[in-house]
Design a protein around this motif. Sequence first.
Motif, PDB file in Angstrom:
ATOM      1  N   LEU A 208     -17.884 -10.430   1.614  1.00  0.00           N
ATOM      2  CA  LEU A 208     -17.348 -10.421   3.426  1.00  0.00           C
ATOM      3  C   LEU A 208     -16.575  -9.586   3.759  1.00  0.00           C
ATOM      4  CD1 LEU A 208     -19.180 -13.325   5.096  1.00  0.00           C
ATOM      5  CD2 LEU A 208     -20.469 -10.692   4.562  1.00  0.00           C
ATOM      6  N   PHE A 209     -15.606 -10.133   3.421  1.00  0.00           N
ATOM      7  CA  PHE A 209     -14.444  -8.991   3.297  1.00  0.00           C
ATOM      8  C   PHE A 209     -14.284  -7.736   3.238  1.00  0.00           C
ATOM      9  CE2 PHE A 209      -9.757  -7.343   1.417  1.00  0.00           C
ATOM     10  CZ  PHE A 209     -10.341  -6.935   2.402  1.00  0.00           C
ATOM     11  N   GLY A 210     -15.249  -7.651   1.267  1.00  0.00           N
ATOM     12  CA  GLY A 210     -15.427  -6.425   0.706  1.00  0.00           C
ATOM     13  C   GLY A 210     -16.442  -5.363   1.648  1.00  0.00           C
ATOM     14  N   GLU A 211     -17.331  -6.276   1.988  1.00  0.00           N
ATOM     15  CA  GLU A 211     -18.324  -5.362   2.949  1.00  0.00           C
ATOM     16  C   GLU A 211     -17.946  -4.522   4.004  1.00  0.00           C
ATOM     17  OE1 GLU A 211     -22.699  -6.357   5.551  1.00  0.00           O
ATOM     18  OE2 GLU A 211     -22.027  -7.206   3.433  1.00  0.00           O
ATOM     19  N   LYS A 212     -16.776  -5.133   5.073  1.00  0.00           N
ATOM     20  CA  LYS A 212     -16.431  -4.671   5.933  1.00  0.00           C
ATOM     21  C   LYS A 212     -14.852  -3.663   5.625  1.00  0.00           C
ATOM     22  CE  LYS A 212     -17.945  -7.680   8.753  1.00  0.00           C
ATOM     23  NZ  LYS A 212     -19.358  -7.680   9.630  1.00  0.00           N
ATOM     24  N   ALA A 213     -14.865  -3.968   4.619  1.00  0.00           N
ATOM     25  CA  ALA A 213     -13.278  -3.109   3.969  1.00  0.00           C
ATOM     26  C   ALA A 213     -14.156  -1.468   3.711  1.00  0.00           C
ATOM     27  CB  ALA A 213     -12.645  -3.680   3.222  1.00  0.00           C
ATOM     28  N   GLY A 214     -15.655  -1.853   3.104  1.00  0.00           N
ATOM     29  CA  GLY A 214     -16.185  -0.786   2.063  1.00  0.00           C
ATOM     30  C   GLY A 214     -16.622   0.409   2.828  1.00  0.00           C
ATOM     31  N   LEU A 215     -16.687   0.115   4.271  1.00  0.00           N
ATOM     32  CA  LEU A 215     -17.748   0.860   5.281  1.00  0.00           C
ATOM     33  C   LEU A 215     -16.344   1.316   6.161  1.00  0.00           C
ATOM     34  CD1 LEU A 215     -20.029  -1.024   6.897  1.00  0.00           C
ATOM     35  CD2 LEU A 215     -20.299   1.125   5.480  1.00  0.00           C
ATOM     36  N   ALA A 216     -14.785   0.683   6.416  1.00  0.00           N
ATOM     37  CA  ALA A 216     -14.056   0.864   6.918  1.00  0.00           C
ATOM     38  C   ALA A 216     -13.810   2.364   6.070  1.00  0.00           C
ATOM     39  CB  ALA A 216     -12.844   0.223   7.086  1.00  0.00           C
ATOM     40  N   PHE A 217     -13.205   2.145   4.500  1.00  0.00           N
ATOM     41  CA  PHE A 217     -13.065   3.330   3.292  1.00  0.00           C
ATOM     42  C   PHE A 217     -13.247   4.218   3.995  1.00  0.00           C
ATOM     43  CE2 PHE A 217     -12.934   5.447   0.013  1.00  0.00           C
ATOM     44  CZ  PHE A 217     -11.641   5.356  -0.581  1.00  0.00           C
ATOM     45  N   GLN A 218     -15.062   4.587   3.769  1.00  0.00           N
ATOM     46  CA  GLN A 218     -16.331   5.417   3.983  1.00  0.00           C
ATOM     47  C   GLN A 218     -15.710   6.079   5.040  1.00  0.00           C
ATOM     48  OE1 GLN A 218     -17.324   6.463   1.467  1.00  0.00           O
ATOM     49  NE2 GLN A 218     -17.698   8.379   2.731  1.00  0.00           N
ATOM     50  N   ILE A 219     -15.795   5.401   6.275  1.00  0.00           N
ATOM     51  CA  ILE A 219     -14.784   6.510   7.341  1.00  0.00           C
ATOM     52  C   ILE A 219     -14.280   6.490   7.375  1.00  0.00           C
ATOM     53  CG2 ILE A 219     -14.956   5.987  10.100  1.00  0.00           C
ATOM     54  CD1 ILE A 219     -16.843   3.186  10.153  1.00  0.00           C
ATOM     55  N   ALA A 220     -13.341   6.304   7.526  1.00  0.00           N
ATOM     56  CA  ALA A 220     -12.236   6.771   6.536  1.00  0.00           C
ATOM     57  C   ALA A 220     -11.744   8.532   6.291  1.00  0.00           C
ATOM     58  CB  ALA A 220     -10.722   6.013   6.758  1.00  0.00           C
ATOM     59  N   ASP A 221     -13.166   7.874   5.077  1.00  0.00           N
ATOM     60  CA  ASP A 221     -12.602   9.749   3.874  1.00  0.00           C
ATOM     61  C   ASP A 221     -13.467  10.526   4.923  1.00  0.00           C
ATOM     62  OD1 ASP A 221     -12.348  10.091   1.506  1.00  0.00           O
ATOM     63  OD2 ASP A 221     -14.404   9.989   0.997  1.00  0.00           O
ATOM     64  N   ASP A 222     -14.942  10.024   5.355  1.00  0.00           N
ATOM     65  CA  ASP A 222     -15.417  10.378   6.652  1.00  0.00           C
ATOM     66  C   ASP A 222     -14.805  11.972   7.544  1.00  0.00           C
ATOM     67  OD1 ASP A 222     -18.070  10.031   4.803  1.00  0.00           O
ATOM     68  OD2 ASP A 222     -18.572   9.023   6.801  1.00  0.00           O
ATOM     69  N   LEU A 223     -13.404  11.272   8.039  1.00  0.00           N
ATOM     70  CA  LEU A 223     -12.705  11.389   8.899  1.00  0.00           C
ATOM     71  C   LEU A 223     -11.700  12.844   8.465  1.00  0.00           C
ATOM     72  CD1 LEU A 223     -12.193   8.133  11.061  1.00  0.00           C
ATOM     73  CD2 LEU A 223     -13.280  10.665  11.662  1.00  0.00           C
ATOM     74  N   LEU A 224     -11.697  12.064   7.267  1.00  0.00           N
ATOM     75  CA  LEU A 224     -10.094  12.924   6.322  1.00  0.00           C
ATOM     76  C   LEU A 224     -10.918  14.180   6.024  1.00  0.00           C
ATOM     77  CD1 LEU A 224      -8.844  10.689   4.014  1.00  0.00           C
ATOM     78  CD2 LEU A 224      -7.743  11.809   5.586  1.00  0.00           C
TER      79      LEU A 224
END
Length: 294
Positions: A208-224
């Motif tokens: 579950l941690f990996g699921e949350k962190a993975g989506l957070a990573f992608q949002i950060a990537d989209d923002l970048l």
Amino acid sequence: MDLTAYLNEQQQQIDAALDARLPQPQQRPGRLHEAMRYSVFAGGKRLRPILMIAACQAVGGQPNQVLDAACALEMIHTYSLIHDDLPAMDDDDLRRGRPTSHRVYGEALAILAGDALLSEAFVWLTRPWPGIAAERQLRATQLIASASGAAGMVAGQVADMEAEGQAVDLATVDFIHHHKTGALIRVALQAGALIGGVDETGLKQLSLFGEKAGLAFQIADDLLDVEGQQEQLGKDTGRDAARGKATYPAVLGIAESRARASQLHNQALALLEPFGPAAEPLRAISAYIIERRH
């Protein structure tokens, strides 16, 4: 903790292990091996193998236990980037500040280099892992295979292509990134924890941690891609909007996307509470994911 020192230490260990495991250019066919190494050693952050190491440490394991699996996961990730950059997909000219593989070696050899990396990954996933029970190795390998294919990353890539230029909802964006990016991040946590000897409860928490962190990573990537600078990112920016990609800023806007990344980060941190101080690297990496600028 000193996250920069931790990341540097683990990256050096992973780079040395990759160098030892990948075929040398002096071996025939040298051009293929050169192309494989070109992309693997193009300056990646090694986030996925580092997460695997950190998950192993969080449950009491040692970094050297996961090196075969960590290298394999980085090979799979690199193969996906080579193919993703091809003209038939994203048609990118830059990756990590350098010309993409097909710009240097041509499309045919780039495809074959990606194929070879994927195959080589499973060489290292199926060799005996000293000190690791065979059933744990098999389970970790099965999870990595599933996360890499039609149930994981490849499913996300297809959904991403199908959504291009279309009006999409949040559920579609979540599906794309849960699979395309999130699958390999989640399985890094799962495999590292399994190799470290985790129980079923701990495995569920880290998944579950990996699921949350993975989506957070992608949002950060989209923002970048919206707000970042090409010089810092080492790749073209603004391409998501130009291609009509299904991204979080496109659906939620910048402010709400940033708020969602922060919410996911907080949820991820809560999942690490049972692991105590041993999970400090994972906590620091989660914060780094949403605060990064490149």
